[in-house]
Enzyme design. Sequence first.
Site, PDB file in Angstrom:
ATOM      1  N   SER A  74       0.855  -1.183  -0.099  1.00 37.56           N
ATOM      2  CA  SER A  74      -0.019   0.018  -0.060  1.00 37.56           C
ATOM      3  C   SER A  74       1.022   1.020   0.274  1.00 37.56           C
ATOM      4  CB  SER A  74      -0.934   0.008   1.099  1.00 37.56           C
ATOM      5  OG  SER A  74      -0.275  -0.143   2.510  1.00 37.56           O
ATOM      6  N   GLY A  75       1.940   1.149  -0.551  1.00 35.37           N
ATOM      7  CA  GLY A  75       2.782   2.213  -0.454  1.00 35.37           C
ATOM      8  C   GLY A  75       3.572   2.977   0.703  1.00 35.37           C
ATOM      9  N   ALA A  76       3.896   4.147   0.543  1.00 35.56           N
ATOM     10  CA  ALA A  76       4.459   4.757   1.816  1.00 35.56           C
ATOM     11  C   ALA A  76       3.689   4.850   3.047  1.00 35.56           C
ATOM     12  CB  ALA A  76       4.901   6.429   1.336  1.00 35.56           C
ATOM     13  N   ASP A  77       4.275   4.299   4.193  1.00 34.26           N
ATOM     14  CA  ASP A  77       3.546   4.114   5.284  1.00 34.26           C
ATOM     15  C   ASP A  77       3.219   5.610   5.961  1.00 34.26           C
ATOM     16  OD1 ASP A  77       3.133   3.883   8.082  1.00 34.26           O
ATOM     17  OD2 ASP A  77       4.132   2.002   7.976  1.00 34.26           O
ATOM     18  N   PHE A  78       2.079   5.861   6.132  1.00 34.35           N
ATOM     19  CA  PHE A  78       1.711   7.327   6.654  1.00 34.35           C
ATOM     20  C   PHE A  78       2.213   7.407   8.105  1.00 34.35           C
ATOM     21  CE2 PHE A  78      -2.534   4.908   5.884  1.00 34.35           C
ATOM     22  CZ  PHE A  78      -2.721   4.699   7.026  1.00 34.35           C
ATOM     23  N   GLU A  91       6.526  10.170  -9.005  1.00 35.61           N
ATOM     24  CA  GLU A  91       7.939   9.784  -8.555  1.00 35.61           C
ATOM     25  C   GLU A  91       7.887   8.454  -8.941  1.00 35.61           C
ATOM     26  OE1 GLU A  91       6.876   8.493  -4.059  1.00 35.61           O
ATOM     27  OE2 GLU A  91       6.409  10.500  -4.318  1.00 35.61           O
TER      28      GLU A  91
HETATM   29  C1  LIG Z   1       8.091   8.797   0.597  1.00 31.71           C
HETATM   30  C2  LIG Z   1       6.857   9.326   0.111  1.00 31.71           C
HETATM   31  C3  LIG Z   1       6.610   8.808  -0.880  1.00 31.71           C
HETATM   32  C4  LIG Z   1       4.978   8.787  -1.179  1.00 31.71           C
HETATM   33  C5  LIG Z   1       4.457   8.184  -2.467  1.00 31.71           C
HETATM   34  C6  LIG Z   1       3.413   6.791  -1.755  1.00 31.71           C
HETATM   35  O1  LIG Z   1       3.639   5.857  -1.625  1.00 31.71           O
HETATM   36  S1  LIG Z   1       1.757   7.551  -1.883  1.00 31.71           S
HETATM   37  C7  LIG Z   1       0.776   6.078  -1.407  1.00 31.71           C
HETATM   38  C8  LIG Z   1       0.636   6.008   0.058  1.00 31.71           C
HETATM   39  N1  LIG Z   1      -0.164   4.943   0.160  1.00 31.71           N
HETATM   40  C9  LIG Z   1      -1.614   5.362   0.160  1.00 31.71           C
HETATM   41  O2  LIG Z   1      -2.125   6.349  -0.107  1.00 31.71           O
HETATM   42  C10 LIG Z   1      -2.709   4.218   0.496  1.00 31.71           C
HETATM   43  C11 LIG Z   1      -3.071   4.226   1.838  1.00 31.71           C
HETATM   44  N2  LIG Z   1      -4.186   3.226   2.322  1.00 31.71           N
HETATM   45  C12 LIG Z   1      -5.294   3.114   1.676  1.00 31.71           C
HETATM   46  O3  LIG Z   1      -5.802   3.967   0.794  1.00 31.71           O
HETATM   47  C13 LIG Z   1      -6.190   1.794   1.933  1.00 31.71           C
HETATM   48  O4  LIG Z   1      -5.760   1.358   3.422  1.00 31.71           O
HETATM   49  C14 LIG Z   1      -6.218   0.739   1.122  1.00 31.71           C
HETATM   50  C15 LIG Z   1      -4.854   0.539   0.507  1.00 31.71           C
HETATM   51  C16 LIG Z   1      -7.036   1.600  -0.257  1.00 31.71           C
HETATM   52  C17 LIG Z   1      -6.892  -0.414   1.702  1.00 31.71           C
HETATM   53  O5  LIG Z   1      -8.134  -0.096   2.179  1.00 31.71           O
HETATM   54  P1  LIG Z   1      -8.882  -1.208   3.000  1.00 31.71           P
HETATM   55  O6  LIG Z   1     -10.114  -0.585   3.636  1.00 31.71           O
HETATM   56  O7  LIG Z   1      -8.933  -2.630   2.202  1.00 31.71           O
HETATM   57  O8  LIG Z   1      -7.986  -1.529   4.281  1.00 31.71           O
HETATM   58  P2  LIG Z   1      -7.634  -0.368   5.499  1.00 31.71           P
HETATM   59  O9  LIG Z   1      -7.666   0.701   5.383  1.00 31.71           O
HETATM   60  O10 LIG Z   1      -8.522  -1.006   6.582  1.00 31.71           O
HETATM   61  O11 LIG Z   1      -6.079  -1.164   5.841  1.00 31.71           O
HETATM   62  C18 LIG Z   1      -5.887  -2.079   6.462  1.00 31.71           C
HETATM   63  C19 LIG Z   1      -4.516  -1.918   7.655  1.00 31.71           C
HETATM   64  O12 LIG Z   1      -3.504  -1.342   6.720  1.00 31.71           O
HETATM   65  C20 LIG Z   1      -2.796  -0.040   7.261  1.00 31.71           C
HETATM   66  N3  LIG Z   1      -2.538   0.723   6.080  1.00 31.71           N
HETATM   67  C21 LIG Z   1      -2.973   0.518   4.874  1.00 31.71           C
HETATM   68  N4  LIG Z   1      -2.225   1.446   4.211  1.00 31.71           N
HETATM   69  C22 LIG Z   1      -1.351   2.018   4.797  1.00 31.71           C
HETATM   70  C23 LIG Z   1      -0.341   3.015   4.650  1.00 31.71           C
HETATM   71  N5  LIG Z   1       0.087   3.356   3.482  1.00 31.71           N
HETATM   72  N6  LIG Z   1       0.398   3.029   5.686  1.00 31.71           N
HETATM   73  C24 LIG Z   1       0.335   2.678   6.957  1.00 31.71           C
HETATM   74  N7  LIG Z   1      -0.744   1.833   7.162  1.00 31.71           N
HETATM   75  C25 LIG Z   1      -1.309   1.404   6.049  1.00 31.71           C
HETATM   76  C26 LIG Z   1      -4.414   0.572   7.639  1.00 31.71           C
HETATM   77  O13 LIG Z   1      -4.183   1.754   8.629  1.00 31.71           O
HETATM   78  C27 LIG Z   1      -5.133  -0.727   8.467  1.00 31.71           C
HETATM   79  O14 LIG Z   1      -4.513  -0.851   9.568  1.00 31.71           O
HETATM   80  P3  LIG Z   1      -5.299  -0.807  10.960  1.00 31.71           P
HETATM   81  O15 LIG Z   1      -4.519  -1.104  12.201  1.00 31.71           O
HETATM   82  O16 LIG Z   1      -6.167  -2.351  10.855  1.00 31.71           O
HETATM   83  O17 LIG Z   1      -6.091   0.228  11.096  1.00 31.71           O
END
Ligand SMILES: CC/C=C/CC(=O)SCCNC(=O)CCNC(=O)[C@H](O)C(C)(C)COP(=O)(O)OP(=O)(O)OC[C@H]1O[C@@H](n2cnc3c(N)ncnc32)[C@H](O)[C@@H]1OP(=O)(O)O
Length: 302
Positions: free
Chosen positions: A90-94, A180
């Site tokens: 799911s990419g960069a960890d927020f 990027e």
């Molecule tokens: C260095 C800078 C560079 C940046 C470039 C990038 O990489 S930009 C991309 C960044 N990533 C995102 O925008 C994705 C963010 N995530 C989402 O939009 C959604 O999680 C999903 C991928 C669409 C999946 O949705 P779904 O409803 O199926 O699952 P959850 O949202 O419940 O996720 C499950 C658990 O995973 C955790 N999680 C998901 N993505 C990230 C993330 N990018 N960073 C950290 N954690 C992530 C989410 O928080 C859930 O955890 P819980 O503990 O269960 O809440």
Amino acid sequence: MDEEIGRPRLVVQTNSIAETDKEMPGIRKNEKISYRTVGPFFIIQLVKPGNLNALEGEDYIYLGELLELADKDPHVYFTVLQSSGRFFSSGADFKGIAKAQGDSSIEYASETSKWLSNFVARNVYVTDAFIKHSKVLICCLNGPAIGMSAALVALCDIVYSMNDKVYLLYPFANLGLVTEGGTTVSLPLKFGVNTAYEHLMFNKPFKYDTLCESGFISKNFNMPSASSEEFNTTVLEELGRKVEGLYLPSCLGMKKLLQSNHIDSLNKINSMEVNESLKYWVDGEPLRRFSQLGSKQRKHRL
Ligand SMILES: CC/C=C/CC(=O)SCCNC(=O)CCNC(=O)[C@H](O)C(C)(C)COP(=O)(O)OP(=O)(O)OC[C@H]1O[C@@H](n2cnc3c(N)ncnc32)[C@H](O)[C@@H]1OP(=O)(O)O
């Protein structure tokens, strides 16, 4: 590889962190990414399915270091990226990004200095490692990939999918970022300029149909009810059969020639992308948007 009877045999050379530590003293442990070699294959696996294999800056650096390791190993001809769970990554960890922002243990001279360190240097390094990698890069797409991780998938030479649920999302417009990981070049190259525009400008996922029509996915293994582990094993077994009887240095020679088609434009864009992005990080919009993502106030349209 054992070629005594004319057929390469897959031999697991190492798959424990302890073993790899012994061999590669410069490489530290990483709980989210494992690696091992099996015959001519250097296998890198994302193993943190709980957060959908989101990666922090240090993890992306680690990926780059592993690619360097594979580069240096004369017995390796193919670098295989695998993952686990329902997402490739799911990419960069927020949470990692929030940590970089809130870290008061390091005093930066300016916001520019902070983001040069926390964004520019890391991004440029891992992207460069993928662009210049000398072994054939194979990605086993067990599920969707997002952001920087999806950018790295687009730098792979061969992509296999587990089923038709996979997609790639480059949500730069939704996160206050710009292209990027070489995507300014790789996406128009692989999907066509106008399709790349449509998906980038409107934050639209590249779904399975587009991935197939464009030839981005070489083969769908069509394993809708399998686990990622079963998919990974099946791909590796098939790869083992595919390389039987091949003169593998030819593969590396062809990789070098094919790579020469686009390497100059990828190298150039790697630097341009991070320098353009830096302004956005300094301005603060990506941080605001990543934080909204973390608190689920912001979502991607899928
Ligand atoms: C260095 C800078 C560079 C940046 C470039 C990038 O990489 S930009 C991309 C960044 N990533 C995102 O925008 C994705 C963010 N995530 C989402 O939009 C959604 O999680 C999903 C991928 C669409 C999946 O949705 P779904 O409803 O199926 O699952 P959850 O949202 O419940 O996720 C499950 C658990 O995973 C955790 N999680 C998901 N993505 C990230 C993330 N990018 N960073 C950290 N954690 C992530 C989410 O928080 C859930 O955890 P819980 O503990 O269960 O809440």
